[in-house]
Enzyme design. Structure first.
Site, PDB file in Angstrom:
ATOM      1  N   ASN A   9       0.868  -1.177   0.000  1.00 36.68           N
ATOM      2  CA  ASN A   9       0.000   0.000   0.000  1.00 36.68           C
ATOM      3  C   ASN A   9       0.902   1.223   0.000  1.00 36.68           C
ATOM      4  O   ASN A   9       1.488   1.567   1.023  1.00 36.68           O
ATOM      5  CB  ASN A   9      -0.881  -0.048   1.261  1.00 36.68           C
ATOM      6  CG  ASN A   9      -1.717   1.199   1.434  1.00 36.68           C
ATOM      7  OD1 ASN A   9      -1.787   2.040   0.543  1.00 36.68           O
ATOM      8  ND2 ASN A   9      -2.349   1.330   2.598  1.00 36.68           N
ATOM      9  N   LYS A  11       0.103   4.253  -0.338  1.00 37.75           N
ATOM     10  CA  LYS A  11      -0.557   5.429   0.259  1.00 37.75           C
ATOM     11  C   LYS A  11      -0.338   6.669  -0.619  1.00 37.75           C
ATOM     12  O   LYS A  11      -0.263   6.526  -1.839  1.00 37.75           O
ATOM     13  CB  LYS A  11      -0.066   5.631   1.699  1.00 37.75           C
ATOM     14  CG  LYS A  11      -0.236   4.349   2.527  1.00 37.75           C
ATOM     15  CD  LYS A  11      -0.057   4.544   4.007  1.00 37.75           C
ATOM     16  CE  LYS A  11      -0.224   3.208   4.714  1.00 37.75           C
ATOM     17  NZ  LYS A  11      -0.165   3.309   6.154  1.00 37.75           N
ATOM     18  N   HIS A  95      -9.571   1.085   4.550  1.00 43.77           N
ATOM     19  CA  HIS A  95      -8.317   1.230   5.305  1.00 43.77           C
ATOM     20  C   HIS A  95      -8.554   2.156   6.501  1.00 43.77           C
ATOM     21  O   HIS A  95      -9.360   3.095   6.414  1.00 43.77           O
ATOM     22  CB  HIS A  95      -7.238   1.808   4.385  1.00 43.77           C
ATOM     23  CG  HIS A  95      -5.885   1.789   5.010  1.00 43.77           C
ATOM     24  ND1 HIS A  95      -5.475   2.761   5.884  1.00 43.77           N
ATOM     25  CD2 HIS A  95      -4.886   0.894   4.928  1.00 43.77           C
ATOM     26  CE1 HIS A  95      -4.240   2.470   6.299  1.00 43.77           C
ATOM     27  NE2 HIS A  95      -3.867   1.341   5.742  1.00 43.77           N
ATOM     28  N   GLU A  97      -6.982   4.543   7.632  1.00 39.41           N
ATOM     29  CA  GLU A  97      -6.780   5.978   7.361  1.00 39.41           C
ATOM     30  C   GLU A  97      -8.021   6.571   6.693  1.00 39.41           C
ATOM     31  O   GLU A  97      -8.362   7.728   6.919  1.00 39.41           O
ATOM     32  CB  GLU A  97      -5.516   6.181   6.508  1.00 39.41           C
ATOM     33  CG  GLU A  97      -4.268   5.986   7.371  1.00 39.41           C
ATOM     34  CD  GLU A  97      -3.078   5.393   6.644  1.00 39.41           C
ATOM     35  OE1 GLU A  97      -3.015   5.453   5.412  1.00 39.41           O
ATOM     36  OE2 GLU A  97      -2.186   4.855   7.346  1.00 39.41           O
ATOM     37  N   GLU A 167      -5.638  -5.069  10.393  1.00 42.97           N
ATOM     38  CA  GLU A 167      -4.614  -4.065  10.644  1.00 42.97           C
ATOM     39  C   GLU A 167      -4.923  -3.346  11.957  1.00 42.97           C
ATOM     40  O   GLU A 167      -5.719  -2.401  11.965  1.00 42.97           O
ATOM     41  CB  GLU A 167      -4.582  -3.050   9.505  1.00 42.97           C
ATOM     42  CG  GLU A 167      -4.246  -3.651   8.170  1.00 42.97           C
ATOM     43  CD  GLU A 167      -3.645  -2.611   7.235  1.00 42.97           C
ATOM     44  OE1 GLU A 167      -2.513  -2.807   6.802  1.00 42.97           O
ATOM     45  OE2 GLU A 167      -4.300  -1.595   6.969  1.00 42.97           O
ATOM     46  N   GLY A 173       2.300   2.099  10.822  1.00 43.58           N
ATOM     47  CA  GLY A 173       3.260   3.195  10.706  1.00 43.58           C
ATOM     48  C   GLY A 173       3.940   3.558  12.008  1.00 43.58           C
ATOM     49  O   GLY A 173       4.592   4.600  12.108  1.00 43.58           O
ATOM     50  N   SER A 213       3.259  -2.346  10.356  1.00 41.58           N
ATOM     51  CA  SER A 213       4.705  -2.423  10.577  1.00 41.58           C
ATOM     52  C   SER A 213       5.314  -3.776  10.198  1.00 41.58           C
ATOM     53  O   SER A 213       6.208  -4.265  10.885  1.00 41.58           O
ATOM     54  CB  SER A 213       5.046  -2.049  12.019  1.00 41.58           C
ATOM     55  OG  SER A 213       4.606  -0.729  12.300  1.00 41.58           O
TER      56      SER A 213
HETATM   57  P1  PGA Z   1       2.697   0.141   7.708  1.00 41.66           P
HETATM   58  O1  PGA Z   1       1.251   0.371   7.045  1.00 41.66           O
HETATM   59  O2  PGA Z   1       3.250  -1.132   7.112  1.00 41.66           O
HETATM   60  O3  PGA Z   1       3.485   1.354   7.309  1.00 41.66           O
HETATM   61  O4  PGA Z   1       2.511   0.025   9.164  1.00 41.66           O
HETATM   62  C1  PGA Z   1       0.369  -0.691   6.818  1.00 41.66           C
HETATM   63  C2  PGA Z   1      -0.899  -0.175   6.198  1.00 41.66           C
HETATM   64  O5  PGA Z   1      -1.345   0.919   6.552  1.00 41.66           O
HETATM   65  O6  PGA Z   1      -1.500  -0.842   5.330  1.00 41.66           O
END
Ligand code: PGA
Length: 255
Positions: A9, A11, A95, A97, A167, A173, A213
């Site tokens: 992803n 983003k 997601h 976010e 997730e 993140g 992560s």
């Molecule tokens: P990350 O993000 O691997 O940077 O923690 C995962 C995601 O948001 O899909």
């Protein structure tokens, strides 16, 4: 046996030129990987150039969102027919976010999943609890509601076409990964929810990714858990070397 699926992803990152470079490097590094499905999800503006790079390779194209109407007066949205037109095969839906910053709800997630399936796109449906929800002992309630409401009204055949991504929001993140045991516990719980809504046999076929992560060092341990069938990777998917290492580390996992 469920085939592992690793999705990147990207983003809100990468210009078209940067995205094409990253896709080119990744395609080279994973060209001989056959045992793991590989997907990359660039921003909408880079989908076309990335498709030119990955076409006819083992790297598949995904988008980060989809609107439920096909066309019309919906300024700023992107629809299923437009994604299909660019060779997109997967789409991330719900997601955290989107849920946190853009008002996404289980009801809108449900509509987006319907749109994706109508256009033969594979939805990657995200669920996950906030830190305060986990600390309050509500993680399983939250996941249960997200699963029930997001997947309401879909037949067994339709749910089988989906990928679910667990997730935990506190792990996205942050560098803080859920432990393999913590993740496995929730993955098993999600599979049990699907089983209750459908059947045991059918639930066994649905792939459930872990996200939050994921990096090369923790991949093998997470993927060796019985109900973890892949990963949705943010930060580490922005570097071809790290993302390729995650994919290759999956190939070493024996379940
Ligand atoms: P990350 O993000 O691997 O940077 O923690 C995962 C995601 O948001 O899909």
């Amino acid at each position: 046996m469920r085939k592992l699926i690793i999705a990147g992803n990207w983003k809100l990152n990468k210009t078209s030129a940067e995205a094409a470079n990253l896709a080119t490097e990744l395609k080279r590094e994973v060209s001989d990987v056959m045992d793991v499905d590989v997907v990359i999800c660039p921003v909408f503006t880079a989908l076309s150039v990335v498709q030119d790079v990955v076409m006819e390779s083992n790297v598949k194209l995904g988008a980060q969102n989809i609107y439920w109407e096909d066309a019309g007066a919906f300024t700023g949205e992107v629809s299923g027919p437009l994604l299909k037109d660019l060779g997109v095969e997967y789409v991330i839906i719900g997601h955290s976010e989107r849920r946190q910053f853009f008002g996404e709800t289980n009801a809108t997630v449900n509509k987006r999943i319907r749109a994706a399936l109508n256009h033969n796109l594979t939805p990657i449906v995200c669920v996950g609890e906030l830190l305060e929800e986990r600390e309050a002992g509500k993680a399983f309630d939250v996941i249960q509601t997200q699963c029930t409401e997001s997947l309401a009204g879909f037949s067994s055949e339709e749910v089988q076409k989906m990928i679910i991504a667990y997730e935990p929001v506190w792990a996205i993140g942050t560098g803080k990964t859920a432990s393999p045991e913590q993740a496995q516990e929730v993955h098993k719980f999600i599979r049990d929810q699907i089983m209750k809504l459908h059947s045991e046999d059918m639930a066994q076929t649905v792939r459930i990714q872990y996200g939050g992560s994921v990096k090369p060092e923790n991949t093998a341990e997470l993927m060796s858990q019985p109900d973890i069938d892949g990963a949705l990777v943010g930060g580490a998917s922005l570097k071809s070397e790290a993302f390729a290492a995650i994919i290759k580390n999956c190939c070493t996992v024996n379940k």
